[in-house]
Each structure stands twice: as C-alpha cells, then as structure tokens.
Design a protein around this motif. Structure first.
Motif, PDB file in Angstrom:
ATOM      1  N   ARG A 230       0.825  -1.210   0.000  1.00 26.34           N
ATOM      2  CA  ARG A 230       0.000   0.000   0.000  1.00 26.34           C
ATOM      3  C   ARG A 230       0.861   1.262   0.000  1.00 26.34           C
ATOM      4  N   MET A 231       1.942   1.246   0.769  1.00 25.12           N
ATOM      5  CA  MET A 231       2.804   2.419   0.838  1.00 25.12           C
ATOM      6  C   MET A 231       3.557   2.649  -0.470  1.00 25.12           C
ATOM      7  N   GLU A 232       3.942   1.576  -1.145  1.00 29.20           N
ATOM      8  CA  GLU A 232       4.600   1.723  -2.441  1.00 29.20           C
ATOM      9  C   GLU A 232       3.659   2.393  -3.442  1.00 29.20           C
ATOM     10  N   ARG A 233       2.395   1.992  -3.409  1.00 32.91           N
ATOM     11  CA  ARG A 233       1.414   2.629  -4.308  1.00 32.91           C
ATOM     12  C   ARG A 233       1.196   4.084  -3.901  1.00 32.91           C
ATOM     13  N   ALA A 234       1.182   4.341  -2.600  1.00 30.05           N
ATOM     14  CA  ALA A 234       0.992   5.718  -2.122  1.00 30.05           C
ATOM     15  C   ALA A 234       2.168   6.606  -2.523  1.00 30.05           C
ATOM     16  N   MET A 235       3.367   6.054  -2.516  1.00 28.26           N
ATOM     17  CA  MET A 235       4.550   6.819  -2.937  1.00 28.26           C
ATOM     18  C   MET A 235       4.420   7.239  -4.396  1.00 28.26           C
ATOM     19  N   GLU A 236       3.912   6.347  -5.218  1.00 27.79           N
ATOM     20  CA  GLU A 236       3.702   6.677  -6.630  1.00 27.79           C
ATOM     21  C   GLU A 236       2.704   7.819  -6.771  1.00 27.79           C
ATOM     22  N   MET A 237       1.662   7.774  -5.959  1.00 27.96           N
ATOM     23  CA  MET A 237       0.638   8.818  -6.023  1.00 27.96           C
ATOM     24  C   MET A 237       1.168  10.159  -5.528  1.00 27.96           C
ATOM     25  N   ALA A 238       2.018  10.099  -4.513  1.00 28.38           N
ATOM     26  CA  ALA A 238       2.605  11.334  -3.982  1.00 28.38           C
ATOM     27  C   ALA A 238       3.427  12.039  -5.057  1.00 28.38           C
ATOM     28  N   LEU A 239       4.206  11.265  -5.809  1.00 29.12           N
ATOM     29  CA  LEU A 239       5.041  11.838  -6.860  1.00 29.12           C
ATOM     30  C   LEU A 239       4.212  12.404  -8.009  1.00 29.12           C
ATOM     31  N   LYS A 240       2.976  11.938  -8.136  1.00 25.62           N
ATOM     32  CA  LYS A 240       2.078  12.465  -9.168  1.00 25.62           C
ATOM     33  C   LYS A 240       1.296  13.676  -8.681  1.00 25.62           C
ATOM     34  N   GLY A 241       1.519  14.052  -7.411  1.00 17.33           N
ATOM     35  CA  GLY A 241       0.870  15.234  -6.870  1.00 17.33           C
ATOM     36  C   GLY A 241      -0.513  15.011  -6.294  1.00 17.33           C
ATOM     37  N   GLU A 242      -0.884  13.750  -6.061  1.00 21.13           N
ATOM     38  CA  GLU A 242      -2.196  13.465  -5.471  1.00 21.13           C
ATOM     39  C   GLU A 242      -2.246  13.952  -4.026  1.00 21.13           C
ATOM     40  N   LEU A 243      -3.377  14.489  -3.617  1.00 19.91           N
ATOM     41  CA  LEU A 243      -3.537  14.927  -2.243  1.00 19.91           C
ATOM     42  C   LEU A 243      -3.495  13.733  -1.298  1.00 19.91           C
ATOM     43  N   MET A 244      -3.044  13.969  -0.065  1.00 20.24           N
ATOM     44  CA  MET A 244      -2.836  12.887   0.885  1.00 20.24           C
ATOM     45  C   MET A 244      -4.120  12.109   1.165  1.00 20.24           C
ATOM     46  N   TYR A 245      -5.224  12.793   1.362  1.00 23.37           N
ATOM     47  CA  TYR A 245      -6.461  12.084   1.709  1.00 23.37           C
ATOM     48  C   TYR A 245      -6.940  11.219   0.553  1.00 23.37           C
ATOM     49  N   MET A 246      -6.629  11.647  -0.688  1.00 23.61           N
ATOM     50  CA  MET A 246      -7.019  10.861  -1.854  1.00 23.61           C
ATOM     51  C   MET A 246      -6.155   9.610  -1.978  1.00 23.61           C
ATOM     52  N   ALA A 247      -4.873   9.765  -1.687  1.00 23.37           N
ATOM     53  CA  ALA A 247      -3.969   8.610  -1.726  1.00 23.37           C
ATOM     54  C   ALA A 247      -4.338   7.608  -0.644  1.00 23.37           C
ATOM     55  N   ALA A 248      -4.654   8.134   0.545  1.00 27.03           N
ATOM     56  CA  ALA A 248      -5.023   7.259   1.659  1.00 27.03           C
ATOM     57  C   ALA A 248      -6.234   6.409   1.303  1.00 27.03           C
ATOM     58  N   GLU A 249      -7.226   7.041   0.735  1.00 28.14           N
ATOM     59  CA  GLU A 249      -8.441   6.312   0.367  1.00 28.14           C
ATOM     60  C   GLU A 249      -8.171   5.328  -0.767  1.00 28.14           C
ATOM     61  N   ALA A 250      -7.335   5.721  -1.713  1.00 28.63           N
ATOM     62  CA  ALA A 250      -7.056   4.886  -2.878  1.00 28.63           C
ATOM     63  C   ALA A 250      -6.315   3.600  -2.522  1.00 28.63           C
ATOM     64  N   VAL A 251      -5.522   3.634  -1.443  1.00 24.10           N
ATOM     65  CA  VAL A 251      -4.755   2.433  -1.070  1.00 24.10           C
ATOM     66  C   VAL A 251      -5.409   1.639   0.060  1.00 24.10           C
ATOM     67  N   GLY A 252      -6.635   1.994   0.416  1.00 21.68           N
ATOM     68  CA  GLY A 252      -7.366   1.189   1.391  1.00 21.68           C
ATOM     69  C   GLY A 252      -7.152   1.566   2.841  1.00 21.68           C
ATOM     70  N   ILE A 253      -6.622   2.780   3.109  1.00 25.91           N
ATOM     71  CA  ILE A 253      -6.461   3.243   4.496  1.00 25.91           C
ATOM     72  C   ILE A 253      -7.119   4.616   4.610  1.00 25.91           C
ATOM     73  N   PRO A 254      -8.444   4.659   4.677  1.00 22.57           N
ATOM     74  CA  PRO A 254      -9.154   5.952   4.684  1.00 22.57           C
ATOM     75  C   PRO A 254      -8.899   6.811   5.915  1.00 22.57           C
ATOM     76  N   ASP A 255      -8.377   6.229   6.997  1.00 20.50           N
ATOM     77  CA  ASP A 255      -8.020   7.012   8.177  1.00 20.50           C
ATOM     78  C   ASP A 255      -6.721   7.751   7.866  1.00 20.50           C
ATOM     79  N   VAL A 256      -6.836   9.053   7.566  1.00 23.12           N
ATOM     80  CA  VAL A 256      -5.688   9.831   7.099  1.00 23.12           C
ATOM     81  C   VAL A 256      -4.575   9.887   8.138  1.00 23.12           C
ATOM     82  N   SER A 257      -4.939   9.986   9.410  1.00 20.57           N
ATOM     83  CA  SER A 257      -3.937  10.044  10.473  1.00 20.57           C
ATOM     84  C   SER A 257      -3.114   8.766  10.520  1.00 20.57           C
ATOM     85  N   TYR A 258      -3.801   7.624  10.470  1.00 21.99           N
ATOM     86  CA  TYR A 258      -3.094   6.340  10.488  1.00 21.99           C
ATOM     87  C   TYR A 258      -2.276   6.159   9.213  1.00 21.99           C
TER      88      TYR A 258
END
Length: 245
Positions: free
Chosen positions: A192-220
C-alpha cells in the motif's frame, strides 16, 4: 500436519485427550492447551490451531461464548465440543455456530479419533473446494496476487483473505509467511505504501492517496507512510526519494 488445541478447565481431561488421540496416524500435532475460553483467546494468534476441542462449561468464559468469539475472528477453525451434558439447547446453539461435532463425556478413544479424523477431512475438503472454485488463484504466489489485486479494499485483512481461500487465519498466516518471508499485514502495508509513494510523486492529495490504497483514516495513513519512507507524505511529494535520510 494438522494443528490441534485443547480447551478444558479440567487438567485430567486435557491429559486424557492428549493420550487418546492417535497423533501420528492422523497426521496431527498437539500445539497447546488452555483451561478457559479467556486463556484460549490469548493463545490463539501464537498457536494458530486448525482444530480446537473445547469443553462447553468452563469458568470465566464458557465454551459457547468462546466459540462465538472464535467465529467472529477465525471463522474457518474446526470446533469439536466436549460436554458432560446431553442438552438439546447446547447442541442447537453449537450447530448454529458451525460446530462440526458434539462429543459426550466420558470420552471414547475410538469416537474421539473418528471425530478428529472427520474434522481433518472436512478441512481438506474445504481447501479442495476453494481450489476448484478459483483455480487461477492457486498458481504466485497466489496469496500475494490476491493481496495486490485487493489492496485498495479497506476491509482487506488477514482474516478477510483467509476466509476467501477457505482457510483458518492461523493456517493462512503460516502459508503466507512461507511464500513471502513476511507477515500478511507487513506485506499488505508495504505494498500500500509503495502505491501511495507513486501517487505522492504524481501530486495526489494525501487524503485521496489514503483512500485509494485502502487506508481511509488519514492520520493512520500518515503514520504508516512516514514509518515506511522516513518522510511525511507532504515532504515526499515535494522532494521525492532524494529527500529521504
């Protein structure tokens, strides 16, 4: 090898069961025991049994309460109830909870071994039926393939995946680690974190990346991301891998 646990408040009964079961003939092993449902719950994750023999009446937490808990967390563990009471209501509740056998004390050696053998065969049948119903997933590491396909599902967990394959959580946990060398939770979080790293580099907002990788709790999600990369999501999105360390 089929892993068997015994839960009974009487030590003499636990010892008798261990003595009567024909372990080698059944290709079974004794993995542990408990004198109450509460103690058994504390041991489940470590012992990871495939079959549990449990007394219906015990102090602190009785057998029925323990089985109800078991069915919520480890749905596919086979349960054999042992009781000194031929009570219809007990038997009815056991059937509703998916208990396969209800043995009465005093325990017969032949009946005990026949019952354990039947539970083992039922477990094998469940596994074979799962293989037949989804043969393509029984090739890569099929457990890893399933995880990668479903990582975006926030409900995905070890017990969720085990249920899909028709395994007990304990059995699935052992098999997954045999294949990958790491636990299911560690592997899922890492992917999940590897996919989130890819999204971060594409400029996706954090809450969108969190939801996209199956961890909707942004804090966690943020804590998982920083633990995995050594950087916050915002830092990584700005500086990329070169900003680490």
């Amino acid at each position: 090898m089929h892993r068997i646990m015994i839960v009974d408040d009487e030590k003499a009964i636990r010892n008798l069961i261990k003595k009567l079961i024909k372990w080698d003939e059944l290709d079974a092993e004794f993995v542990g025991e408990a004198k109450s449902g509460i103690e058994a719950i504390q041991l489940l994750d470590d012992l990871m049994p495939d079959i549990i023999l449990v007394d219906i009446r015990m102090p602190f937490m009785d057998g029925l309460t323990f089985i109800k808990y078991l069915r919520e967390i480890y749905e596919n563990i086979s349960v054999i109830v042992i009781s000194a009471y031929s009570d219809f209501e007990y038997a009815r509740q056991c059937i509703e909870l998916g208990v396969e056998h209800y043995l009465l004390k005093p325990i017969s050696e032949n009946k005990l071994n026949e019952t354990v053998a039947d539970s083992i065969n039922r477990g094998r049948k469940r596994i074979n039926e799962s293989k037949e119903s989804s043969p393509s997933e029984y090739n890569i590491n099929r457990y890893v393939a399933y995880m990668k396909k479903n990582y975006a599902n926030p409900e995905l967990s070890m017990s969720y995946a085990a249920k899909h394959f028709g395994f007990s959580s304990g059995y699935f946990s052992r098999k997954f680690k045999e294949v990958t060398g790491e636990t299911f939770v560690d592997s899922l979080t890492s992917y999940r974190m590897e996919r989130a790293m890819e999204m971060a580099l594409k400029g996706e907002l954090m809450y969108m990346a969190a939801e996209a990788v199956g961890i909707p709790d942004v804090s966690y999600f943020g804590k998982c991301f920083k633990r995995h990369t050594g950087m916050s999501y915002t830092e990584y999105a700005k500086d990329g891998p070169k900003g680490r360390g």
